[in-house]
Design an enzyme around this catalytic site. Structure first.
Site, PDB file in Angstrom:
ATOM      1  N   LYS A   8     -13.801  11.700  23.115  1.00 51.36           N
ATOM      2  CA  LYS A   8     -13.922  12.120  22.357  1.00 51.36           C
ATOM      3  C   LYS A   8     -13.305  13.460  22.190  1.00 51.36           C
ATOM      4  O   LYS A   8     -13.113  14.234  23.052  1.00 51.36           O
ATOM      5  CB  LYS A   8     -15.620  13.078  21.669  1.00 51.36           C
ATOM      6  CG  LYS A   8     -15.964  13.552  21.688  1.00 51.36           C
ATOM      7  CD  LYS A   8     -17.981  14.458  20.871  1.00 51.36           C
ATOM      8  CE  LYS A   8     -16.958  15.630  20.183  1.00 51.36           C
ATOM      9  NZ  LYS A   8     -18.471  16.253  19.926  1.00 51.36           N
ATOM     10  N   LYS A  56       4.098  -2.429  -6.642  1.00 48.40           N
ATOM     11  CA  LYS A  56       3.443  -3.246  -5.698  1.00 48.40           C
ATOM     12  C   LYS A  56       3.347  -4.687  -6.073  1.00 48.40           C
ATOM     13  O   LYS A  56       2.535  -5.448  -5.499  1.00 48.40           O
ATOM     14  CB  LYS A  56       1.693  -2.640  -5.457  1.00 48.40           C
ATOM     15  CG  LYS A  56       1.902  -1.177  -5.398  1.00 48.40           C
ATOM     16  CD  LYS A  56       0.083  -1.065  -4.416  1.00 48.40           C
ATOM     17  CE  LYS A  56      -0.216   1.047  -4.416  1.00 48.40           C
ATOM     18  NZ  LYS A  56      -0.904   0.985  -3.325  1.00 48.40           N
ATOM     19  N   ASN A 105     -13.164   7.950   2.992  1.00 51.94           N
ATOM     20  CA  ASN A 105     -13.121   9.014   1.584  1.00 51.94           C
ATOM     21  C   ASN A 105     -14.636   8.227   0.751  1.00 51.94           C
ATOM     22  O   ASN A 105     -15.118   7.481   1.456  1.00 51.94           O
ATOM     23  CB  ASN A 105     -11.516   8.387   0.532  1.00 51.94           C
ATOM     24  CG  ASN A 105     -12.197   6.721   0.638  1.00 51.94           C
ATOM     25  OD1 ASN A 105     -12.991   5.955   0.026  1.00 51.94           O
ATOM     26  ND2 ASN A 105     -11.200   6.161   1.364  1.00 51.94           N
TER      27      ASN A 105
HETATM   28  O1  C5P Z   1      -4.275   3.983  -2.977  1.00 54.04           O
HETATM   29  P1  C5P Z   1      -3.188   3.867  -3.889  1.00 54.04           P
HETATM   30  O2  C5P Z   1      -3.943   4.712  -5.932  1.00 54.04           O
HETATM   31  O3  C5P Z   1      -1.792   3.241  -4.138  1.00 54.04           O
HETATM   32  O4  C5P Z   1      -4.041   2.341  -4.352  1.00 54.04           O
HETATM   33  C1  C5P Z   1      -4.372   1.626  -5.163  1.00 54.04           C
HETATM   34  C2  C5P Z   1      -4.302   0.354  -5.214  1.00 54.04           C
HETATM   35  O5  C5P Z   1      -3.410  -0.342  -3.844  1.00 54.04           O
HETATM   36  C3  C5P Z   1      -6.145  -0.251  -4.918  1.00 54.04           C
HETATM   37  O6  C5P Z   1      -5.984  -1.496  -5.858  1.00 54.04           O
HETATM   38  C4  C5P Z   1      -6.130  -0.574  -3.160  1.00 54.04           C
HETATM   39  O7  C5P Z   1      -6.879  -1.526  -3.021  1.00 54.04           O
HETATM   40  C5  C5P Z   1      -4.450  -0.268  -3.247  1.00 54.04           C
HETATM   41  N1  C5P Z   1      -4.435  -0.807  -1.809  1.00 54.04           N
HETATM   42  C6  C5P Z   1      -4.584  -1.467  -0.665  1.00 54.04           C
HETATM   43  N2  C5P Z   1      -3.811  -0.973   0.381  1.00 54.04           N
HETATM   44  C7  C5P Z   1      -3.218   0.739   1.102  1.00 54.04           C
HETATM   45  C8  C5P Z   1      -3.668   0.996  -0.443  1.00 54.04           C
HETATM   46  C9  C5P Z   1      -3.480   1.232  -1.250  1.00 54.04           C
HETATM   47  O8  C5P Z   1      -4.671  -2.418  -1.445  1.00 54.04           O
HETATM   48  N3  C5P Z   1      -3.278   0.555   1.870  1.00 54.04           N
END
Ligand code: C5P
Length: 419
Positions: free
Chosen positions: A305, A359, A227
């Protein structure tokens, strides 16, 4: 003598303590720098320190006899140890080994240096120096916390290459940095003019882990999913935390930024590597998940590849979920204060609010990445902070500003909520 750095340390009586670390060879340079500021410097060395550098070197540089023993009748007849403890305005120990930290944290007085530290009313500072694994050991970290409670100020340690070949947090700060930090520590009491902002060291003794940048999920040896994250926000937060006295580990995806001073940087590529690096730095006091972690990775990575088909048919990739790093940290028994970021393009607060709950975060920093000129890749950002109090979601908005300034405002808010 007039100090080249201004009146800073002129006439200040500094007792420089040296313990048995390889960084002791830099203490000679530190003694010289302190003398150049106009300070009166006397040196006390532990027995082990003398294996690394001789008392004669320090005597020649300071013009004062160096004290090495508590039970030295001749030296005690000159300036006894209690007199020496009273003489000092400042005790500065550099390097401070893990063992010396342990002895001081437990109030030992089994040699001259530890005895002086118990007997003194001077301002006490130390620059720890040790192998990175020794610094990360829970016993050392607990001792560092205890020393903070006892009124010690810890300068560093710094991150980088170590004499033993390891890389990580534990190096002694360079003598110039020790002197600069010493001067800023003394700043609020030296200069009471209202325009001078006292240096905030409100994260001293705290351990902070921050993720930053994107992750890259390999599809085959040459391609990956990723990204647009630049890592700027996470790096700005790491810089602010280090400036405010924290020990900072920055787990970084691939970015083109330079590591902020005093920050331990661990480079990773994929989300799985990022999680392993984060877990290797637990426990900590504060975790900030600022990385744009890829939610999915390839179910299997092609050994060679991937070839395109000879016809017009498309390609279907099978992806599997990546671990959620911030949620994993928040789910730990010894969880730190856990902060997440939410980059959203619509219904910002609703999405961020649901991530806060799902979370189990203590705070979420929401930013609207669809707004022009802020967010991904740009130097400015504007965010809304969301957290729960009394079963209600609370919010606080921070206006558009450079990411460095915003990082300071976010950390101010976090510090006010840290247990
Ligand atoms: O991708 P998302 O919007 O869910 O991300 C929200 C938070 O979760 C961010 O702080 C990101 O760093 C964290 N995150 C993570 N591991 C992931 C996806 C997101 O720690 N696999």
């Amino acid at each position: 003598m007039v100090s080249p750095l201004g009146p800073g340390l002129a006439g200040t009586r500094i007792l420089l303590g040296i313990s048995a670390g390889i960084a002791a060879y830099k203490s000679a340079h530190l003694a010289r720098l302190l003398k150049k500021t106009g300070a009166e410097v006397r040196v006390v060395m532990t027995e082990g320190a003398q294996a690394f550098i001789t008392p004669l070197t320090l005597q020649a540089l300071t013009g004062e006899p160096v004290r090495t023993s508590l039970l030295d009748p001749e030296a005690e007849a000159g300036m006894g140890h209690i007199e020496l403890a009273k003489w000092a305005d400042i005790i500065l120990i550099a390097p401070a080994t893990a063992d010396l930290m342990a002895r001081l944290a437990h109030g030992h007085a089994d040699d001259l240096l530890t005895t002086l530290c118990l007997a003194t009313e001077a301002r006490c500072l130390m620059a720890p120096a040790m192998n990175q694994a020794m610094w990360r050991h829970p016993a050392t970290l607990a001792n560092a916390d205890r020393l903070g409670e006892l009124g010690w100020t810890l300068l560093g340690p710094d991150a980088g290459d170590q004499a033993c070949g390891d890389v990580g947090l534990g190096r002694m700060l360079e003598p110039e940095a020790i002197l600069a930090q010493l001067l800023s520590e003394l700043e609020p009491t030296r200069d009471e003019s209202p325009e001078v902002m006292p240096l905030q060291r409100d994260l001293a003794g705290r351990r902070v882990v921050i993720t930053a940048g994107p992750t890259r999920e390999a599809l085959d040896p040459v391609r990956y999913l990723s990204n647009h994250s630049s890592g700027k926000m996470g790096y700005a937060l790491a810089a602010v935390c280090a400036e405010r006295g924290a020990s900072v580990s920055l787990v970084s995806g691939p970015v083109t930024l330079t590591t902020p001073p005093g920050v331990e940087r661990i480079d990773v590529t994929s989300a799985t590597e990022m999680l392993a690096a984060v877990e290797s730095r637990m426990p900590c006091d504060l975790f900030i998940g600022c990385a744009a972690v890829a939610d999915y990775r390839a179910a299997s990575i092609g050994e060679h590849k991937l070839k395109k088909a000879n016809d017009d048919s498309g390609l279907t990739l099978e992806l599997v979920r990546n671990p959620d790093i911030v949620a994993t940290v928040a789910g730990r028994e010894d969880r730190p204060f856990t902060v997440g970021f939410a980059a959203e393009t619509q219904t910002l607060e609703a999405h961020a609010g649901s991530k806060l709950e799902r979370k189990r975060l203590d705070l979420i920093v929401a930013n609207d990445v669809s707004r022009e000129g802020i967010g991904f890749g740009s130097d400015d950002n504007a965010v809304t902070l969301l957290w729960k109090a009394h079963d209600q979601t609370q919010r606080h908005s921070l206006p558009v500003q450079p990411k460095a300034a915003l990082a300071g405002a976010i950390i101010d808010h976090i510090v006010s909520r840290l247990p």
